[in-house]
Design a protein around this motif. Structure first.
Motif, PDB file in Angstrom:
ATOM      1  N   VAL A  46     -10.855  15.649  12.736  1.00  0.00           N
ATOM      2  CA  VAL A  46     -11.522  15.528  11.434  1.00  0.00           C
ATOM      3  C   VAL A  46     -10.805  16.395  10.405  1.00  0.00           C
ATOM      4  O   VAL A  46     -10.645  15.995   9.241  1.00  0.00           O
ATOM      5  N   GLN A  47     -10.330  17.563  10.835  1.00  0.00           N
ATOM      6  CA  GLN A  47      -9.586  18.437   9.919  1.00  0.00           C
ATOM      7  C   GLN A  47      -8.326  17.740   9.406  1.00  0.00           C
ATOM      8  O   GLN A  47      -7.954  17.870   8.242  1.00  0.00           O
ATOM      9  N   THR A  48      -7.658  16.997  10.296  1.00  0.00           N
ATOM     10  CA  THR A  48      -6.406  16.322   9.907  1.00  0.00           C
ATOM     11  C   THR A  48      -6.642  14.924   9.338  1.00  0.00           C
ATOM     12  O   THR A  48      -5.705  14.226   8.970  1.00  0.00           O
ATOM     13  N   GLY A  49      -7.919  14.509   9.294  1.00  0.00           N
ATOM     14  CA  GLY A  49      -8.233  13.192   8.751  1.00  0.00           C
ATOM     15  C   GLY A  49      -7.831  12.059   9.665  1.00  0.00           C
ATOM     16  O   GLY A  49      -7.614  10.927   9.217  1.00  0.00           O
ATOM     17  N   ASP A  50      -7.739  12.359  10.979  1.00  0.00           N
ATOM     18  CA  ASP A  50      -7.258  11.354  11.936  1.00  0.00           C
ATOM     19  C   ASP A  50      -8.409  10.785  12.750  1.00  0.00           C
ATOM     20  O   ASP A  50      -8.591  11.108  13.932  1.00  0.00           O
ATOM     21  N   CYS A  51      -9.201   9.913  12.148  1.00  0.00           N
ATOM     22  CA  CYS A  51     -10.333   9.297  12.853  1.00  0.00           C
ATOM     23  C   CYS A  51      -9.869   8.492  14.062  1.00  0.00           C
ATOM     24  O   CYS A  51     -10.582   8.364  15.062  1.00  0.00           O
ATOM     25  N   MET A  52      -8.650   7.962  13.958  1.00  0.00           N
ATOM     26  CA  MET A  52      -8.148   7.102  15.026  1.00  0.00           C
ATOM     27  C   MET A  52      -7.679   7.885  16.251  1.00  0.00           C
ATOM     28  O   MET A  52      -7.262   7.296  17.246  1.00  0.00           O
ATOM     29  N   LYS A  64      -6.036   0.744   2.798  1.00  0.00           N
ATOM     30  CA  LYS A  64      -6.426   0.860   1.393  1.00  0.00           C
ATOM     31  C   LYS A  64      -6.365   2.296   0.901  1.00  0.00           C
ATOM     32  O   LYS A  64      -6.036   2.550  -0.271  1.00  0.00           O
ATOM     33  N   LYS A  65      -6.717   3.234   1.782  1.00  0.00           N
ATOM     34  CA  LYS A  65      -6.720   4.661   1.444  1.00  0.00           C
ATOM     35  C   LYS A  65      -6.271   5.441   2.658  1.00  0.00           C
ATOM     36  O   LYS A  65      -6.046   4.879   3.730  1.00  0.00           O
ATOM     37  N   LYS A  66      -6.177   6.742   2.509  1.00  0.00           N
ATOM     38  CA  LYS A  66      -5.927   7.598   3.668  1.00  0.00           C
ATOM     39  C   LYS A  66      -7.063   7.376   4.662  1.00  0.00           C
ATOM     40  O   LYS A  66      -8.200   7.133   4.270  1.00  0.00           O
ATOM     41  N   THR A  67      -6.743   7.515   5.953  1.00  0.00           N
ATOM     42  CA  THR A  67      -7.673   7.097   7.007  1.00  0.00           C
ATOM     43  C   THR A  67      -9.090   7.614   6.814  1.00  0.00           C
ATOM     44  O   THR A  67     -10.050   6.836   6.767  1.00  0.00           O
ATOM     45  N   SER A 115       0.839  -1.200   0.000  1.00  0.00           N
ATOM     46  CA  SER A 115       0.000   0.000   0.000  1.00  0.00           C
ATOM     47  C   SER A 115       0.872   1.247   0.000  1.00  0.00           C
ATOM     48  O   SER A 115       2.053   1.197   0.373  1.00  0.00           O
ATOM     49  N   GLN A 116       0.289   2.344  -0.387  1.00  0.00           N
ATOM     50  CA  GLN A 116       0.975   3.634  -0.289  1.00  0.00           C
ATOM     51  C   GLN A 116       0.761   4.251   1.094  1.00  0.00           C
ATOM     52  O   GLN A 116       1.365   5.279   1.401  1.00  0.00           O
TER      53      GLN A 116
END
Length: 579
Positions: free
Chosen positions: A439-445, A411-414, A404-405
């Motif tokens: 959410v702004q940083t795309g960090d659901c975890m 599979k994709k960015k988080t 994966s990249q």
């Protein structure tokens, strides 16, 4: 063109090669080569001295190394030579002899030279009763019911003597007289089709069964010289070591290459040794399903383990067919088993799991990750609240199995990955202006444990499900992981929060009480169209109340269904503290 004509045409083209092969064969054949170098006045080609046989009659042949001698006298055994005198022709002689049971001492006299040859005849009836030949005698195989041999059939005369180093590829009547059913299959060995049986069988006899001229694969390599280097590789197929006829019928077969299988499938031959059940499970590898074992395995020898046609490391052998998948295995982050060997996860033959996996889905992943990631394993197996893909053991819903990249082989960015399932939330966030930090940083975890948690909504830390909750800092552990845990601790403050009327702490007013409102009563944990991701409506049982907040210079005005409109101002207090 008819099949018979095609076969005849093929044989005509192959005869020169056969002649060369036969020359090489007889140059190094035991009895013939000793004829050329033996200093003996009388050299017996067959039967050799000290042989034991099971045939009563056999043809004795030999060479005289003195051209002046024209006759050889034979004694000690019944023979068909008139008065026991054998005529010498071009320094060679031959006679049919009949042996008596037990040891036969045959005496040959040529000029002043005498030679004795001992041959032991073990009659078939005595052999069946368990009788054995004396230890000093060696087994020698000769053709039954011998006929008189004529040297010129196979050997040319040169300067008054037969040249035993070169033979004529003479045809025989074997397939027309006794072996009438031979040579009629779809695939016939060249010498059989040409009727040149002496390519492989010594007409004088041999220490090998069936009067074979050489031992094991050495016989085949006389003609198939190009295969010799192949057979000398690191890994050799066991039958190859024993001899080619374990897999190939030396005469004919219904299969190509005279294989001993049935039908057209190579696997029918392989299954005579290899247990078929490992190849017949519900999900089979393409070549296995087609019975084409040699798509991956070299049948003779290989430099690779398991006789593979290419190295299994980094999937090299697999990419010989799966070239279109190679890019999938060469991204930034590569799964460790992939770098090693595809067989770590896939059974190359067959499996009861899809994609020939050794085990179905997540069960396979847990074989390694149970030891490598015990914390994740604990979350997966013991968590009170589980992420649905994890509960379904569907690891590949989120992770790529090969490469994966993204880190963790995602599979994709988080966030993009999460939104593939949480579509409604994705739409909400997409249409919002005010986003929660993670959410702004795309960090659901940052807030959710994707494998499992003992907290509802698979939250990493505790957060109450109830709308009303007695105030304790621990009840808002999730929020206080990032936000100031003292934000609702003091009734009056100038620094802890901007949500205040003068110094009156409105977070304290809403939260720090016996029946405090939890954070999501006012804030949407993901996003909103209003400032500070204030939600547009407040869920309350089966109802929801709207919230509208309008920013002012030093505060804001809040219109909400749970109380009358209120305005707070940090410079000019508007609200009288009620408690």
């Amino acid at each position: 063109m008819k099949a018979a004509e095609l076969q005849t045409k093929h044989l005509i083209h192959t005869l020169p090669l056969l002649a060369l092969s036969l020359f090489l064969l007889f140059v190094t054949l035991g009895p013939q080569s000793s004829q050329a170098s033996s200093p003996e006045a009388i050299h017996v080609v067959s039967p050799p001295d000290g042989a034991w046989v099971t045939e009563k009659k056999l043809y004795m042949a030999g060479v005289i190394n003195d051209k002046a001698i024209t006759q050889v006298k034979i004694k000690g055994v019944k023979n068909d030579a008139p008065k026991g005198i054998i005529q010498v022709d071009a320094k060679s002689f031959g006679v049919t002899i009949t042996l008596a049971k037990g040891t036969n001492t045959i005496t040959l006299i040529a000029g002043k030279t005498t030679k004795k040859v001992k041959v032991y005849y073990l009659a078939p009836d005595l052999r069946k009763k368990g009788k054995k030949a004396p230890k000093e005698f060696n087994r020698f195989y000769v053709h039954s019911n011998p006929t008189k041999m004529d040297c010129k059939e196979c050997h040319k005369k040169r300067r008054g003597k037969f040249n035993f180093k070169r033979i004529i590829p003479s045809t025989s009547n074997c397939t027309t007289k006794c072996h009438k059913d031979m040579g009629k299959s779809a695939h016939v060995h060249g010498p059989v089709g040409a009727g040149i049986c002496i390519s492989c069988h010594n007409p004088h006899g041999s220490p090998e069964p069936m009067s074979i001229a050489r031992t094991g694969q050495d016989l085949c390599l006389v003609c198939h010289q190009a295969k010799k280097a192949e057979f000398e590789q690191d890994v050799i197929h066991a039958p190859v070591k024993e001899g080619c006829i374990s897999c190939h019928n030396p005469h004919e077969s219904s299969m190509r290459f005279q294989l001993r299988g049935t039908g057209t499938s190579v696997s029918s031959l392989c299954f005579t040794c290899h247990e078929s059940k490992i190849f017949t499970k519900s999900h089979r590898h393409g070549p296995v399903g087609a019975g084409d074992c040699i798509a991956c395995h070299n049948p003779h020898a290989s430099k690779n383990k398991n006789l593979l046609t290419a190295s299994p490391e980094k999937g090299e052998v697999c990419f010989r067919c799966h070239k279109d998948r190679k890019q999938e295995f060469s991204m930034k982050y590569v799964h460790e088993p992939v770098e090693d060997d595809c067989n770590n996860c896939h059974d190359p033959h067959s499996s009861n799991a899809r994609y020939q996996l050794h085990q179905a889905g997540g069960e396979l992943c847990l074989e390694c990750h149970a030891d490598q990631n015990p914390e994740i394993m604990d979350a997966i197996t013991n968590a009170k609240f589980q992420h649905k893909p994890v509960a379904d053991k569907n690891c590949t819903a989120c992770h790529r199995p090969h490469s994966s990249q993204e880190k963790s082989l995602l599979k994709k960015k988080t966030q993009e990955l999460c939104f593939t399932c949480h579509e409604e939330l994705a739409d909400e966030i997409k249409g919002s202006d005010s986003l929660h930090g993670p959410v702004q940083t795309g960090d659901c975890m940052a807030c959710h444990d994707v494998h499992g948690s003992n907290n509802s909504r698979i939250l990493k830390r505790y957060f109450p499900e109830e709308f009303y909750k007695d105030y304790k800092p621990g009840n808002y552990d999730l929020c206080f992981g990032c936000h100031n845990k003292d934000i609702a601790k003091k009734k009056f403050t100038k620094t802890l929060t901007n949500f205040r009327d003068g110094e009156y702490n409105l977070h304290y007013f809403h939260v720090n009480r016996k029946k405090g409102r939890n954070c999501v009563a006012c804030h949407d944990p993901h996003a909103s169209t209003q400032m500070k991701h204030i939600r547009t409506e407040v869920p309350f049982g089966a109802w929801s109340y709207p919230i509208t907040i309008t920013k002012t210079k030093n505060g804001a005005t809040c219109v909400v269904g749970c109380h009358a409109p209120k305005t707070y101002d940090r410079k000019n207090p508007k609200i009288k503290p009620s408690r």
